[in-house]
Scaffold this active site. Structure first.
Site, PDB file in Angstrom:
ATOM      1  N   CYS A   1       0.829  -1.216   0.000  1.00 59.24           N
ATOM      2  CA  CYS A   1       0.000   0.000   0.000  1.00 59.24           C
ATOM      3  C   CYS A   1       0.858   1.258   0.000  1.00 59.24           C
ATOM      4  CB  CYS A   1      -0.943  -0.016   1.190  1.00 59.24           C
ATOM      5  SG  CYS A   1      -0.133  -0.202   2.788  1.00 59.24           S
TER       6      CYS A   1
ATOM      7  N   HIS B   1      -2.155   0.806   7.227  1.00 57.22           N
ATOM      8  CA  HIS B   1      -2.468   0.883   5.804  1.00 57.22           C
ATOM      9  C   HIS B   1      -2.286   2.303   5.295  1.00 57.22           C
ATOM     10  CE1 HIS B   1      -4.214  -0.328   2.030  1.00 57.22           C
ATOM     11  NE2 HIS B   1      -5.254   0.473   2.151  1.00 57.22           N
TER      12      HIS B   1
ATOM     13  N   ASN C   1      -7.969   4.591  -2.324  1.00 60.95           N
ATOM     14  CA  ASN C   1      -7.451   3.348  -1.773  1.00 60.95           C
ATOM     15  C   ASN C   1      -6.801   2.540  -2.889  1.00 60.95           C
ATOM     16  OD1 ASN C   1      -6.875   1.402   0.107  1.00 60.95           O
ATOM     17  ND2 ASN C   1      -8.988   0.913   0.609  1.00 60.95           N
TER      18      ASN C   1
END
Length: 463
Positions: free
Chosen positions: A88, A382, A404
């Site tokens: 991520c 994250h 995202n």
């Protein structure tokens, strides 16, 4: 005889140890009596036994439609998908870089290859681990630092520091030049195998240090070991591209200019233009520690010769002000969160009132942010790209939006919307271009940092 005695001891009833803190049979009877099920609680047993906890704890008053308008929003771009990987940090960092390129180039678009940079990320982290083992070779195997290297020899997580150091060192390539492989999309098996090999190599290097081998012979041994790692990365990710031909395009696919030949370094110069290090300030909200001080996390870096994660600890008010200023100017921002907390995955909506676990279990969950961090209950898990904020009439943040990296079909067309109260509780890190950082914070960033150990609850490899 000794083994038989040990087995008898291990298998003996534990009631005799109750006075030393164990649970005796009488204690168990008291617990069962005090928690005797009522008709209503029996209904809960049946319900929880047959349903997901989140479905039962969902706060119906907070489950309806929510406002998706944002008063300040950056230009939209395509949504990436990290698949079954912990990259991520790389996706978020590259989202920022491609957004900045689109702004500078009048809307030319580029999608970077994560596989290319991930190859060197894994190789560099392997070298960091092996060199760390060499550096601590004279310490006992149960030393805290030695244990850290063997416990975390390799991970696919990281921070924006890794994007900056790796991209500057190895350049960038477009996704077409080096597409994803199965193992770059699904990192766990290959990473575990390489980690196992690194632990084996680490023991061999410690043995060489213990036997007084020369520094040059240890270095040669390390290089041979990295050759094996390189080969494993070749097989699982692919050979890193050295040269490629690329044509820049607009958002609607129209080619601009003629095809050109690039190396990764020349492509980096074309799309980024200058070194990233020195252009940004990393800030964090860690209420356990004093604010307006700079901290540096030892060994929290991607390359042995790179930059540790260094940040200024700030109150959320200050962080929000910088975020709003940057977003207002059209700049997307690298940010990280404890994304699993109070997240409605189906709606792509994060709010502290999404679930009422306390009522379901007849208790409360009362720790604040600092207490959650110090007890390992919460931390940065994250990274996502901050893209929008909605302000009320008084200029206060009401909600935020991030791009995202879980695919375009997830949540709000690949984005996550979060209320400001959730943002304050579960947002941790933000990377801010220096032009949006107040002088007071710049001065704090220039002070000698307080060193923080990598075993700290907030910095264990998890992103």
């Amino acid at each position: 005889m000794r083994k038989q005695f040990l087995l008898l001891l291990l298998c003996a009833p534990l009631t005799g140890f109750a006075q030393h803190g164990g649970l005796s049979s009488s204690m168990l009877k008291d617990l069962a009596k005090d928690q005797k099920l009522t008709p209503s609680s029996r209904a809960l047993v049946n319900a929880i036994g047959s349903n997901a906890i989140d479905d039962l704890a969902r706060n119906r008053q907070n489950a309806g439609a929510f406002d998706t308008h944002f008063s300040i929003e950056t230009a939209k771009q395509s949504i990436a998908d990290q698949k079954q990987s912990g990259r991520c940090w790389m996706f978020s960092g590259m989202n920022v870089l491609r957004s900045d390129f689109a702004r500078r180039s009048d809307s030319l678009v580029v999608d970077f290859s994560q596989a290319y940079l991930f190859f060197y990320d894994q190789l560099e982290k392997s070298n960091l681990m092996l060199q760390g083992v060499i550096d601590t070779g004279s310490k006992p195997i149960d030393d805290q630092r030695v244990q850290f290297f063997f416990h975390y020899p390799l991970s696919d997580g990281g921070t924006f520091c890794g994007v900056a150091d790796l991209a500057e060192k190895y350049g960038l390539v477009p996704r077409e030049a080096m597409p994803e492989s199965f193992s770059s999309d699904n990192t766990s098996r290959a990473s575990r195998l390489i980690a196992s090999k690194l632990r084996e190599f680490g023991l061999q290097l410690r043995d060489m240090v213990a036997r007084g081998k020369s520094a040059s012979s240890v270095e040669k041994a390390k290089l041979r070991m990295l050759g094996q790692v390189y080969h494993m990365l070749q097989l699982t990710i692919g050979d890193p591209v050295q040269e490629f031909t690329y044509t820049f395009r607009t958002k609607d696919g129209r080619a601009v200019g003629e095809p050109r030949t690039f190396t990764p370094k020349s492509f980096y110069k074309e799309v980024v233009g200058a070194p990233l290090n020195g252009t940004f300030i990393m800030v964090m909200n860690d209420p356990r520690r004093p604010y307006y001080k700079t901290y540096e996390v030892e060994y929290d870096r991607h390359t042995y010769d790179g930059h540790n994660w260094k940040y200024v600890n700030l109150p959320m008010d200050d962080i929000e002000q910088m975020a709003v200023s940057a977003l207002r100017a059209g700049r997307k921002l690298y940010s990280s969160y404890d994304v699993g907390k109070m997240l409605d995955r189906k709606r792509g909506y994060a709010d502290t009132e999404n679930y009422d676990y306390g009522s379901l279990f007849g208790t409360t969950f009362g720790m604040d942010k600092a207490q959650r961090i110090m007890t390992f209950d919460s931390g940065s898990t994250h990274a996502m790209t901050l893209t929008a904020v909605d302000l009320d009439k008084k200029g206060r943040a009401v909600k935020w939006k991030v791009e995202n990296s879980w695919g375009g079909d997830w949540g709000q067309q690949g984005c996550l919307i979060m209320t400001d109260r959730w943002f304050r509780d579960y947002m941790f890190r933000l990377v801010v271009p220096r032009e949006f950082v107040p002088e007071k914070v710049l001065q704090a960033a220039a002070t000698p940092p307080v060193m923080v150990m990598p075993e700290d609850p907030l910095f264990l490899p998890d992103e």
